[in-house]
Design a protein around this motif. Structure first.
Motif, PDB file in Angstrom:
ATOM      1  N   THR A  73       0.854  -1.189   0.000  1.00  0.00           N
ATOM      2  CA  THR A  73       0.000   0.000   0.000  1.00  0.00           C
ATOM      3  C   THR A  73       0.889   1.238   0.000  1.00  0.00           C
ATOM      4  OG1 THR A  73      -0.118   0.238   2.409  1.00  0.00           O
ATOM      5  CG2 THR A  73      -1.682  -1.293   1.372  1.00  0.00           C
ATOM      6  N   GLU A  74       0.267   2.396  -0.006  1.00  0.00           N
ATOM      7  CA  GLU A  74       1.033   3.643   0.048  1.00  0.00           C
ATOM      8  C   GLU A  74       1.619   3.873   1.430  1.00  0.00           C
ATOM      9  OE1 GLU A  74      -1.540   6.742  -1.203  1.00  0.00           O
ATOM     10  OE2 GLU A  74      -1.611   6.100  -3.311  1.00  0.00           O
ATOM     11  N   THR A  75       1.157   3.137   2.426  1.00  0.00           N
ATOM     12  CA  THR A  75       1.656   3.293   3.793  1.00  0.00           C
ATOM     13  C   THR A  75       2.781   2.312   4.048  1.00  0.00           C
ATOM     14  OG1 THR A  75      -0.545   3.948   4.556  1.00  0.00           O
ATOM     15  CG2 THR A  75       1.045   3.238   6.232  1.00  0.00           C
ATOM     16  N   PRO A  76       3.991   2.751   4.368  1.00  0.00           N
ATOM     17  CA  PRO A  76       5.094   1.829   4.669  1.00  0.00           C
ATOM     18  C   PRO A  76       4.712   0.905   5.829  1.00  0.00           C
ATOM     19  CG  PRO A  76       5.919   4.059   4.390  1.00  0.00           C
ATOM     20  CD  PRO A  76       4.425   4.172   4.431  1.00  0.00           C
ATOM     21  N   GLY A  77       5.046  -0.370   5.678  1.00  0.00           N
ATOM     22  CA  GLY A  77       4.754  -1.319   6.747  1.00  0.00           C
ATOM     23  C   GLY A  77       3.346  -1.859   6.726  1.00  0.00           C
ATOM     24  N   ASN A  89      12.155 -10.741  -8.501  1.00  0.00           N
ATOM     25  CA  ASN A  89      10.881 -11.338  -8.905  1.00  0.00           C
ATOM     26  C   ASN A  89       9.702 -10.616  -8.257  1.00  0.00           C
ATOM     27  OD1 ASN A  89      11.396 -13.995 -10.570  1.00  0.00           O
ATOM     28  ND2 ASN A  89      12.963 -13.930  -8.972  1.00  0.00           N
ATOM     29  N   ASP A  90       9.808  -9.280  -8.195  1.00  0.00           N
ATOM     30  CA  ASP A  90       8.694  -8.437  -7.778  1.00  0.00           C
ATOM     31  C   ASP A  90       8.223  -8.749  -6.366  1.00  0.00           C
ATOM     32  OD1 ASP A  90       6.891  -6.356  -8.233  1.00  0.00           O
ATOM     33  OD2 ASP A  90       5.295  -7.735  -8.820  1.00  0.00           O
ATOM     34  N   ALA A  91       9.184  -9.018  -5.474  1.00  0.00           N
ATOM     35  CA  ALA A  91       8.850  -9.254  -4.070  1.00  0.00           C
ATOM     36  C   ALA A  91       9.805  -8.456  -3.196  1.00  0.00           C
ATOM     37  CB  ALA A  91       8.927 -10.738  -3.726  1.00  0.00           C
ATOM     38  N   THR A  92       9.408  -8.229  -1.958  1.00  0.00           N
ATOM     39  CA  THR A  92      10.200  -7.443  -1.010  1.00  0.00           C
ATOM     40  C   THR A  92      10.541  -8.282   0.211  1.00  0.00           C
ATOM     41  OG1 THR A  92       9.290  -5.312  -1.678  1.00  0.00           O
ATOM     42  CG2 THR A  92      10.169  -5.462   0.555  1.00  0.00           C
ATOM     43  N   GLN A  93      11.811  -8.284   0.600  1.00  0.00           N
ATOM     44  CA  GLN A  93      12.229  -8.889   1.864  1.00  0.00           C
ATOM     45  C   GLN A  93      12.158  -7.819   2.951  1.00  0.00           C
ATOM     46  OE1 GLN A  93      16.158 -10.389   0.815  1.00  0.00           O
ATOM     47  NE2 GLN A  93      15.458 -12.492   1.078  1.00  0.00           N
ATOM     48  N   VAL A  94      11.265  -8.019   3.895  1.00  0.00           N
ATOM     49  CA  VAL A  94      11.190  -7.084   5.022  1.00  0.00           C
ATOM     50  C   VAL A  94      12.383  -7.298   5.943  1.00  0.00           C
ATOM     51  CG1 VAL A  94       9.826  -6.394   7.036  1.00  0.00           C
ATOM     52  CG2 VAL A  94       8.684  -6.992   4.880  1.00  0.00           C
ATOM     53  N   ILE A  95      12.756  -8.580   6.132  1.00  0.00           N
ATOM     54  CA  ILE A  95      13.895  -8.912   6.986  1.00  0.00           C
ATOM     55  C   ILE A  95      14.551 -10.157   6.432  1.00  0.00           C
ATOM     56  CG2 ILE A  95      12.368 -10.221   8.523  1.00  0.00           C
ATOM     57  CD1 ILE A  95      14.263  -9.614  10.825  1.00  0.00           C
ATOM     58  N   TRP A 134      -5.380  -6.795   6.558  1.00  0.00           N
ATOM     59  CA  TRP A 134      -4.230  -5.900   6.641  1.00  0.00           C
ATOM     60  C   TRP A 134      -3.078  -6.644   7.304  1.00  0.00           C
ATOM     61  CZ3 TRP A 134      -5.156  -1.619   3.948  1.00  0.00           C
ATOM     62  CH2 TRP A 134      -6.468  -1.167   3.841  1.00  0.00           C
ATOM     63  N   VAL A 135      -1.860  -6.450   6.783  1.00  0.00           N
ATOM     64  CA  VAL A 135      -0.655  -6.981   7.406  1.00  0.00           C
ATOM     65  C   VAL A 135       0.164  -5.799   7.894  1.00  0.00           C
ATOM     66  CG1 VAL A 135       1.409  -8.383   7.103  1.00  0.00           C
ATOM     67  CG2 VAL A 135      -0.681  -8.955   5.842  1.00  0.00           C
ATOM     68  N   THR A 136       0.450  -5.771   9.185  1.00  0.00           N
ATOM     69  CA  THR A 136       1.131  -4.624   9.785  1.00  0.00           C
ATOM     70  C   THR A 136       2.403  -5.059  10.492  1.00  0.00           C
ATOM     71  OG1 THR A 136      -0.335  -4.879  11.707  1.00  0.00           O
ATOM     72  CG2 THR A 136      -0.936  -3.213  10.094  1.00  0.00           C
TER      73      THR A 136
END
Length: 869
Positions: free
Chosen positions: A587-591, A621-627, A682-684
């Motif tokens: 989303t437009e909101t980080p996290g 491959n269009d994915a994000t590693q948060v950690i 929602w995932v926060t």
């Protein structure tokens, strides 16, 4: 009953006393009477210090004999072989430590003057049994340590085989095994019918895994006889490996599996009763088979007709050899708050790291209903000692809560058919099958070679995939397990029809197996009755460690996860940690994201390096590693509640080079999935508050029916603060007003229904700023008209409905007999949607003009007639 000995060839011996000699273990002569009772020796027949004859010069011991394994038989002449005491090994050609083990005798490491390693080493030794001893033996038990692969024969019969997936059985000299790091230790047992009174020969083949291997090692530290019990009387020994696994109805049934502790145990039972007291039920188990040359039987049983949300006590085994009493609780359909644990690979450190990890997890998950395991529970599927250690680590959790495990590639190591897996675990048989993969099954229709081959594969997988891919619904969570390993031996049916064209499925078995599961997965996610859906498997769709990538899994499974908005995707294999999401769910909101969460965990002592930023499979491959992290061992506790999954990963162990400054025991990673009953999710990240539930915009009228020309009041909710809303009355739209929502998304309005609105069913639409609409049905009744009771008939007002001959518009009867009232408020008699909203004046004017033209023509014709007359 004791394991029945088979007929044996007997040799005359004069032996009675066991003595260890360098050439083997011999029974010294003794003067015993023929009537003396035969005793089974209790001292080890072979130890680390025993002497072996061995061949380490890259020559084939078969010497061209038609029997490839002739060198394993007692009559084989090994007099020219070298002889020395164990243990044996080499480290880069020298006598050095191999892992923690220091060999006594140096093996020739390289062929001649090259740096190419000797592929296979051969060992033989003997022991002698006194007359009558073999008949009194139940089994033979041994312990071996090896690097890299090993096979053991007794008197020419193979009794144990480890990491043997590459052994072809077509030649004696070949590379085999895996590069497993330090030497492995395994225990084996053999049936007594391989033994003879007199001389017995133990033969061993030791394999290097590759030409450049840096070390080799072999030690048989123990070989003992296990005495048989009295005929007809089972040996008193409680079972081991007791484990609970789920059924498809965990509220009312439970599955149990265990391993007998003696070969004389040929039957098994479960005794169960409510923990609060009552009569115990006894349920017979079925044999789940033997595995890895171990003569100890595995048993499974499923008990049904249990009461939901109830504590039960149980024990397994048979009379005289029961386990301890354990307790578990059936699933509670009304429960919303509980925990479960997610483990990555245990694999290495099963006797050290693994029990520590499980103990920490149990302390942090006191309300756990069970655990999911992402494969590679052990390092070698054929290694019984590793299975022993894995179960020891789980001995409390496994006997009181359900274990939901996925097979990894190492479960296939030395056990290509997953024999040990299926013996140790009892899982629901709701796996992918021909009848559950939808249109994909159509590929198996027809008489072509291609169709016949598809049919063979699909039918094989429908049966063979049982207990490797399955699901269960437990307290509003659907737990799904997939089999991500594409082992060709496991996947290929024995009766595969021939096929020689490019379209033959044999040319892409890996993808087909993955797609077969994907089709099944899509169906069970679309039809899931549970609020939460989570999946566990081994190889990750987004690899984390260096040099790894699984494009087939990603291509076939990620679209299914995303399209069905699965909640958690829990994986292993990479011996690192990572967690993230697909970018399309950001989303437009980080996290703050809205889709599936992907994670990779490592719960053992094996560690790999992270991939470089440039080759990062996630970001490429269009994915994000948060950690992401390396050199860390973790376990995960997931807290489930009515509207949330709270995921916490805990640091259980770290080694030198760990990518975190956190301490063991700290929370390593945390996030929350919030899902409302309407599906909004929602995932926060930790510390963030999820958005409040978005109430769907709605409009409510103060009355379902309103008279044309009157006012209707409405209220609205669920709109954005300050949002301007327009209202239209339809079918032919006419705007009837607008309103602005307040800070709480509420609005109110009074709208006038045009007097010209025909009576009937209409729609009132609230049109939002973004173009979305909220609609509500409204019934409009006809307005009262002067000169008539209800204006239902046009004309003269007396109910005749005749228009008369007078001038229209003034109601006068000039000329003719009608009253000439205003035309126009009559309602339609049928149930069709009335025409609404448009201004009727132009239509009335047009009708008047047409009437005047008609009157003019009539007068002209009369004048013409008069003049003619």
């Amino acid at each position: 009953m004791p394991f029945p000995p088979a007929a044996r060839h007997r040799r005359q011996v004069v032996a009675a006393t066991l003595a260890a000699l360098l050439g083997g273990i011999l029974i010294a002569p003794a003067a015993a009477s023929a009537d003396a009772e035969v005793e089974v020796p209790t001292a080890p027949l072979i130890t680390t210090d025993s002497t072996w004859r061995y061949l380490d010069d890259n020559t084939d011991p078969g010497r061209g004999d038609a029997n490839l394994r002739v060198w394993t038989t007692p009559s084989y002449d090994d007099s020219t072989w070298k002889s020395a005491q164990g243990s044996f090994g080499a480290k880069r050609g020298e006598l050095g430590k191999v892992g923690p083990h220091q060999p006594r005798t140096l093996l020739t490491h390289y062929i001649g003057d090259t740096k190419t390693t000797v592929p296979t080493y051969f060992f033989r030794t003997d022991f002698t049994l006194a007359d009558g001893v073999a008949d009194q033996v139940a089994s033979l038990a041994g312990t071996v340590t090896y690097d890299d692969a090993l096979v053991v024969w007794v008197n020419g019969t193979k009794v144990a085989s480890y990491v043997d997936g590459r052994i072809t059985e077509t030649t004696n000299i070949e590379y085999a095994g895996d590069s497993n790091g330090d030497p492995l230790t395994s225990t084996f047992t053999a049936k007594s019918d391989v033994l003879n009174d007199g001389e017995n020969t133990i033969a061993v083949a030791l394999y290097q895994d590759r030409e450049s291997s840096s070390d080799i090692y072999f030690d048989m530290s123990s070989l003992k006889l296990v005495a048989a019990n009295d005929p007809g009387e089972p040996v008193a020994a409680p079972p081991s490996r007791v484990i609970l696994t789920p059924t498809t109805t965990p509220e009312t049934s439970q599955s149990f599996t265990w391993m007998a502790s003696d070969a004389s145990h040929t039957t098994g039972q479960v005794q169960i009763s409510p923990a609060s007291g009552g009569t115990a039920r006894t349920v017979d188990a079925y044999s789940a088979g033997l595995a890895n040359g171990n003569p100890l039987q595995h048993f499974s049983a499923t008990v049904d007709k249990l009461t939901p949300a109830t504590d039960y006590r149980y024990r397994v085994g048979l009379a005289g050899s029961w386990s301890d009493w354990y307790e578990f609780r059936t699933a509670d359909p009304a429960a919303t708050d509980f925990q479960f644990v997610y483990y990555g690979d245990a694999q290495i450190g099963l006797d050290t790291t693994w029990p520590s990890v499980v103990k920490q997890a149990e302390a942090n998950a006191p309300r756990s209903i069970g655990s999911v395991h992402a494969g590679d529970l052990i390092n070698t599927g054929s290694n019984e000692n590793e299975w022993v250690n894995w179960f020891k680590g789980m001995q409390h959790s496994a006997t009181s809560t359900n274990v939901m495990a996925a097979p990894g590639n190492h479960e296939y190591s030395g056990d290509k058919m997953l024999t040990a897996w299926k013996a140790n675990f009892e899982y629901p048989h709701n796996n992918p099958a021909v009848g559950t993969v939808g249109e994909l099954a159509n590929l198996a229709q027809g008489d072509s070679d291609v169709a016949r081959q598809y049919k063979a594969y699909f039918e094989h997988w429908s049966e063979f995939a049982q207990e490797t891919a399955y699901y269960t619904d437990y307290q509003d969570v659907r737990f799904i397990t997939l089999n991500a390993t594409r082992d060709r031996t496991f996947l290929t049916p024995s009766n595969l029809p021939s096929c020689a064209v490019e379209e033959c499925p044999q040319n892409d078995v890996s993808r087909l197996w993955t797609r077969f599961q994907a089709a099944w997965l899509d169906g069970i996610l679309r039809d899931s009755p549970s609020k939460w859906n989570v999946v566990t498997f081994h190889q990750p769709v987004y690899s984390t460690s260096a040099g790894r990538d699984e494009p087939i899994l990603r291509d076939e499974w990620v679209p299914v996860f995303e399209n069905n908005d699965i909640d958690l995707v829990m994986m292993g294999h990479d011996h690192t940690y990572a967690r993230g999401y697909k970018n399309t769910t950001a989303t437009e909101t980080p996290g703050l994201t809205t889709g599936p969460v992907y994670m990779v965990s490592n719960s053992g002592a094996k560690h790999y390096n992270l991939e470089t930023d440039e080759r990062n499979v996630w970001t490429n491959n269009d994915a994000t590693q948060v950690i992401r992290g390396e050199r860390v061992t973790t376990y995960q506790v997931i807290d489930v509640s009515q509207d949330q999954l709270v995921y916490r990963s805990y640091l259980a162990e770290k080694v030198a080079g760990a990518s975190t400054d956190k301490n063991v025991g700290d929370v390593y990673d945390e996030f929350t999935v919030t899902k409302y009953d309407d599906g909004e999710k929602w995932v926060t990240e930790a510390g963030m508050t999820p958005p409040a539930q978005q109430v769907p915009a709605s409009v409510t009228l103060d009355a379902a029916s309103v008279e044309a020309g009157s006012v209707v009041s409405l209220t609205g909710a669920g709109f954005a603060a300050g949002e301007k809303v327009r209202f239209e009355l339809r079918s032919e739209p006419v705007q009837v007003g607008e309103a602005t929502a307040d800070a709480d998304g509420m609005l109110a309005a009074s709208l006038t229904v045009p007097a010209s609105t025909p009576a009937g069913e209409h729609t009132l639409a609230a049109i939002r700023e973004g173009g979305d609409e909220v609609t509500v049905a409204i019934t409009v009744t006809a307005a009262e008209v002067p000169g008539g009771e209800d204006g239902s008939e046009p004309g003269d007002g007396d109910g005749s409905g005749e228009p008369g001959n007078g001038e229209p518009g003034d109601g006068d009867a000039t000329p003719g007999d009608g009253t000439g009232t205003d035309a126009g408020n009559g309602a339609a008699d049928d149930d069709s949607l009335a025409t609404t909203g448009a201004d009727s004046a132009p239509y009335i004017a047009a009708a008047g003009i047409l009437l005047l033209i008609g009157l003019g023509l009539l007068i002209a014709r009369r004048r013409d007639k008069v003049s003619t007359d």
